[in-house]
Motif scaffolding. Structure first.
Motif, PDB file in Angstrom:
ATOM      1  N   VAL A  63       0.833  -1.201   0.000  1.00  0.00           N
ATOM      2  CA  VAL A  63       0.000   0.000   0.000  1.00  0.00           C
ATOM      3  C   VAL A  63       0.872   1.257   0.000  1.00  0.00           C
ATOM      4  O   VAL A  63       0.577   2.237  -0.708  1.00  0.00           O
ATOM      5  CB  VAL A  63      -0.942  -0.006   1.222  1.00  0.00           C
ATOM      6  N   THR A  64       1.966   1.241   0.748  1.00  0.00           N
ATOM      7  CA  THR A  64       2.848   2.404   0.833  1.00  0.00           C
ATOM      8  C   THR A  64       3.445   2.754  -0.523  1.00  0.00           C
ATOM      9  O   THR A  64       3.380   3.903  -0.966  1.00  0.00           O
ATOM     10  CB  THR A  64       3.979   2.144   1.851  1.00  0.00           C
ATOM     11  N   VAL A  65       4.034   1.769  -1.182  1.00  0.00           N
ATOM     12  CA  VAL A  65       4.683   2.060  -2.473  1.00  0.00           C
ATOM     13  C   VAL A  65       3.651   2.336  -3.561  1.00  0.00           C
ATOM     14  O   VAL A  65       3.893   3.135  -4.470  1.00  0.00           O
ATOM     15  CB  VAL A  65       5.618   0.905  -2.886  1.00  0.00           C
ATOM     16  N   TRP A  66       2.488   1.703  -3.466  1.00  0.00           N
ATOM     17  CA  TRP A  66       1.439   1.936  -4.480  1.00  0.00           C
ATOM     18  C   TRP A  66       0.927   3.372  -4.392  1.00  0.00           C
ATOM     19  O   TRP A  66       0.752   4.035  -5.410  1.00  0.00           O
ATOM     20  CB  TRP A  66       0.293   0.953  -4.287  1.00  0.00           C
ATOM     21  N   GLU A  67       0.702   3.853  -3.170  1.00  0.00           N
ATOM     22  CA  GLU A  67       0.224   5.227  -2.997  1.00  0.00           C
ATOM     23  C   GLU A  67       1.288   6.237  -3.444  1.00  0.00           C
ATOM     24  O   GLU A  67       0.955   7.256  -4.054  1.00  0.00           O
ATOM     25  CB  GLU A  67      -0.161   5.465  -1.542  1.00  0.00           C
ATOM     26  N   SER A  68       2.549   5.956  -3.157  1.00  0.00           N
ATOM     27  CA  SER A  68       3.617   6.858  -3.579  1.00  0.00           C
ATOM     28  C   SER A  68       3.685   6.936  -5.105  1.00  0.00           C
ATOM     29  O   SER A  68       3.842   8.025  -5.674  1.00  0.00           O
ATOM     30  CB  SER A  68       4.962   6.388  -3.013  1.00  0.00           C
TER      31      SER A  68
ATOM     32  N   LEU B 176       7.634  -7.135  -6.781  1.00  0.00           N
ATOM     33  CA  LEU B 176       6.664  -6.106  -7.168  1.00  0.00           C
ATOM     34  C   LEU B 176       6.819  -4.861  -6.301  1.00  0.00           C
ATOM     35  O   LEU B 176       6.801  -3.732  -6.814  1.00  0.00           O
ATOM     36  CB  LEU B 176       5.245  -6.665  -7.043  1.00  0.00           C
ATOM     37  N   ILE B 177       6.974  -5.053  -5.002  1.00  0.00           N
ATOM     38  CA  ILE B 177       7.173  -3.914  -4.104  1.00  0.00           C
ATOM     39  C   ILE B 177       8.461  -3.185  -4.443  1.00  0.00           C
ATOM     40  O   ILE B 177       8.514  -1.947  -4.433  1.00  0.00           O
ATOM     41  CB  ILE B 177       7.176  -4.397  -2.635  1.00  0.00           C
ATOM     42  N   TYR B 178       9.498  -3.935  -4.766  1.00  0.00           N
ATOM     43  CA  TYR B 178      10.772  -3.317  -5.138  1.00  0.00           C
ATOM     44  C   TYR B 178      10.604  -2.463  -6.402  1.00  0.00           C
ATOM     45  O   TYR B 178      11.151  -1.360  -6.499  1.00  0.00           O
ATOM     46  CB  TYR B 178      11.825  -4.401  -5.364  1.00  0.00           C
ATOM     47  N   GLU B 179       9.858  -2.956  -7.374  1.00  0.00           N
ATOM     48  CA  GLU B 179       9.638  -2.204  -8.614  1.00  0.00           C
ATOM     49  C   GLU B 179       8.804  -0.953  -8.357  1.00  0.00           C
ATOM     50  O   GLU B 179       9.122   0.126  -8.861  1.00  0.00           O
ATOM     51  CB  GLU B 179       8.949  -3.091  -9.646  1.00  0.00           C
ATOM     52  N   LEU B 180       7.740  -1.087  -7.584  1.00  0.00           N
ATOM     53  CA  LEU B 180       6.877   0.061  -7.309  1.00  0.00           C
ATOM     54  C   LEU B 180       7.571   1.095  -6.435  1.00  0.00           C
ATOM     55  O   LEU B 180       7.182   2.270  -6.435  1.00  0.00           O
ATOM     56  CB  LEU B 180       5.592  -0.406  -6.627  1.00  0.00           C
TER      57      LEU B 180
ATOM     58  N   ALA C 221      10.792  11.523  -6.521  1.00  0.00           N
ATOM     59  CA  ALA C 221      12.017  10.979  -7.100  1.00  0.00           C
ATOM     60  C   ALA C 221      13.055  10.663  -6.040  1.00  0.00           C
ATOM     61  O   ALA C 221      13.891   9.774  -6.223  1.00  0.00           O
ATOM     62  CB  ALA C 221      12.593  11.964  -8.117  1.00  0.00           C
ATOM     63  N   GLY C 222      13.021  11.377  -4.922  1.00  0.00           N
ATOM     64  CA  GLY C 222      14.028  11.179  -3.891  1.00  0.00           C
ATOM     65  C   GLY C 222      13.571  10.335  -2.722  1.00  0.00           C
ATOM     66  O   GLY C 222      14.348  10.065  -1.801  1.00  0.00           O
ATOM     67  N   GLN C 223      12.313   9.912  -2.736  1.00  0.00           N
ATOM     68  CA  GLN C 223      11.775   9.141  -1.625  1.00  0.00           C
ATOM     69  C   GLN C 223      11.733   7.660  -1.973  1.00  0.00           C
ATOM     70  O   GLN C 223      11.804   7.261  -3.119  1.00  0.00           O
ATOM     71  CB  GLN C 223      10.375   9.625  -1.255  1.00  0.00           C
ATOM     72  N   GLY C 224      11.596   6.860  -0.951  1.00  0.00           N
ATOM     73  CA  GLY C 224      11.455   5.422  -1.114  1.00  0.00           C
ATOM     74  C   GLY C 224      11.065   4.814   0.220  1.00  0.00           C
ATOM     75  O   GLY C 224      10.999   5.507   1.237  1.00  0.00           O
ATOM     76  N   MET C 225      10.817   3.545   0.211  1.00  0.00           N
ATOM     77  CA  MET C 225      10.444   2.870   1.439  1.00  0.00           C
ATOM     78  C   MET C 225      11.626   2.875   2.403  1.00  0.00           C
ATOM     79  O   MET C 225      12.780   2.735   1.994  1.00  0.00           O
ATOM     80  CB  MET C 225      10.001   1.445   1.123  1.00  0.00           C
TER      81      MET C 225
END
Length: 253
Positions: free
Chosen positions: A63-68, A227-231, A176-180
């Motif tokens: 959910v975190t990476v999908w929303e980002s 998938l999470i890594y890609e998103l 562009a500068g953010q990530g999990m």
């Protein structure tokens, strides 16, 4: 290349954990068959609880990476749309000013597409050049005084679009500068390894059916982590967002 290597490392790491646990499972069952070790129901219960908790971690991460990624896509559409509207609104300006406004707008869109996008794909900082080009667009619109009611209305609409472009660019640069976070990645990878290890060590009988089911479950976990890594990279990788909206900024005039 680094992106592919990282994905390969994730897949290989989880598979190695599963195979290692499967080998240990075989040794444990041989000892159990010889009377050296009795099966403990507590291990099955703990294996189930770890699986449930890991499912929660997977859900939160997805959910975190999908929303980002969705926010990044929204900002791209808003920024490109605002620039396109400003390009069209330049028709109401005096010829020299209109040409200046269109040139500045197109120069900014080209810079975003050709210079900034590769940097965002690699997760590198963008630098001040893009902001300077966007200020050139603003300066083009402030270089004249509206002489008619139509020009005054167009000027107000244009500055509203300019404000939207500034906000959208800021959001795009943040994306562009953010990530999990590293903590979340640790929980995702360590939890995956623990879940697979316990499943193959305690939850799998040495039968064809059980092995097929466990292998399918392993593939599902690996797929979710990849998938999470890609998103997690909104602009890079196989699922990266396209710069195509900026290519249409000067279309339709």
């Amino acid at each position: 290349m680094e992106h592919v290597l990282a994905m390969t490392g994730i897949v290989v790491g989880l598979v190695v954990v599963a195979l290692g646990a499967l080998l240990l499972n075989g040794r444990r069952r041989r000892r159990s068959a010889s009377g050296e070790e009795a099966r403990d129901g507590t291990a099955d219960y703990l294996t189930m609880m770890v699986g449930v908790l890991y499912a929660l971690v997977l859900g939160v991460a997805l959910v975190t990476v999908w929303e980002s990624k969705d926010d990044a896509s929204t900002n791209i559409s808003a920024e490109a749309g605002a620039l396109h509207q400003m390009y069209l609104l330049a028709d109401a300006l005096p010829p020299d000013t209109a040409q200046q406004a269109r040139s500045a707008t197109e120069a900014y869109a080209v810079y975003v597409r050709n210079e900034e996008w590769p940097l965002m794909e690699q997760g590198k900082p963008l630098g001040p050049r893009g902001w300077a080009l966007l200020r050139d667009v603003q300066n083009a619109w402030t270089s004249f005084e509206p002489a008619t009611n139509v020009q005054q209305q167009v000027d107000q609409v244009a500055f509203a679009q300019l404000s939207a472009a500034y906000q959208a660019r800021h959001g795009r640069e943040e994306a562009a500068g953010q990530g999990m976070s590293g903590v979340m990645w640790f929980g995702l990878l360590a939890g995956g390894a623990l879940t697979l290890g316990l499943m193959f060590l305690f939850g799998v009988e040495r039968t064809g059916t059980h092995l097929v089911l466990a292998t399918g479950f392993t593939c599902l976990i690996v797929f979710m982590v990849v998938l999470i890594y890609e998103l997690n990279s909104p602009f890079g990788g196989l699922l990266g967002l396209s710069s195509a909206p900026f290519a249409g900024v000067a279309v339709g005039v």
